[in-house]
Design a protein around this motif. Structure first.
Motif, short mmCIF file in Angstrom:
data_model
loop_
_atom_site.label_atom_id
_atom_site.label_comp_id
_atom_site.label_asym_id
_atom_site.label_seq_id
_atom_site.Cartn_x
_atom_site.Cartn_y
_atom_site.Cartn_z
N SER A 1 0.84 -1.20 0.00
CA SER A 1 0.00 0.00 0.00
C SER A 1 0.87 1.26 0.00
N LYS B 1 -2.69 14.10 -7.12
CA LYS B 1 -2.75 12.81 -6.43
C LYS B 1 -3.60 11.82 -7.22
N GLU B 2 -4.67 12.33 -7.84
CA GLU B 2 -5.53 11.47 -8.66
C GLU B 2 -4.73 10.91 -9.83
N ASN C 1 -2.51 8.09 -8.70
CA ASN C 1 -3.27 6.83 -8.60
C ASN C 1 -3.54 6.24 -9.99
N ARG C 2 -3.89 7.10 -10.95
CA ARG C 2 -4.15 6.63 -12.32
C ARG C 2 -2.86 6.07 -12.93
N ALA D 1 -2.14 2.64 -11.52
CA ALA D 1 -3.05 1.63 -12.05
C ALA D 1 -2.78 1.37 -13.52
#
Length: 199
Positions: free
Chosen positions: A56, A71-72, A75-76, A79
């Motif tokens: 994590s 921050k988004e 995360n993208r 992924a």
């Protein structure tokens, strides 16, 4: 008896006070160390992401957001590029260090080139506690390399064109010289013919 109890109580209170002060000193020391580590992470001119042993995301520095945008987007990125699998390879000891370059589309259409290095985080007891990912934006370097390669290709094409021009020029010179000689001969023959016909 009251004196002995008083002395023992005083001694215990003093020891408790000393322990409290030592504990307070340790807490301040740890807080200062955390601040110092945080300042180092924020001062590094590379994006840094730290992951716990379970995979994590634990912390990121501000430069990773500067590279990716938010921050988004971080995360993208994790992924989309499947970096977690690479991190797990380091976490589970399959790889010691992983280094790779990749092309990433930030937002809708902004393409950047990234160099990613994944290192294990090992404590003083030689136990792996997680992994750290260092991200560098190498877009400018890649574009400069592309420009250099393009320049080299253009230089090679220029040399090839120069060679072809030289090869074409030689026969053209021959044809030109031959045509001048032919014109001269034709004029001479015409003059001779005119002289003969005048007689």
């Amino acid at each position: 008896m009251f004196m002995i109890i008083g002395l023992i109580t005083g001694y215990l209170v003093e020891q408790d006070y000393k322990r409290g002060k030592a504990l307070e000193h340790q807490v301040i020391k740890i807080a200062n160390l955390e601040n110092y580590t945080h300042n180092i992470l924020e001062s590094i001119d590379s994006g840094v992401m730290a992951f716990e042993a379970n995979g994590s995301l634990q912390t990121i520095n501000r430069h990773i957001e500067k590279i990716l945008g938010s921050k988004e987007e971080v995360n993208r990125f994790l992924a989309q590029e499947d970096i977690i699998k690479q991190i797990n390879r380091v976490l589970f000891g399959k790889e010691k260090v992983i280094k790779q370059e990749l092309r990433y589309t930030k937002g809708k259409d902004h393409e950047i080139y990234l160099e990613i290095t994944i290192y294990p985080i090992i404590n003083t007891s030689k136990v792996q506690e997680g992994a750290v990912v260092v991200v560098q934006d190498v877009t400018i370097v890649k574009r400069l390399e592309a420009e250099v390669k393009r320049g080299e290709r253009l230089a090679a094409v220029g040399q090839l064109a120069s060679g072809i021009a030289h090869e074409i020029k030689n026969p053209l010179n021959f044809v030109n010289n031959f045509s001048e000689l032919t014109v001269g001969l034709v004029e001479e023959l015409k003059e001779e013919f005119d002289k003969l016909t005048d007689k």
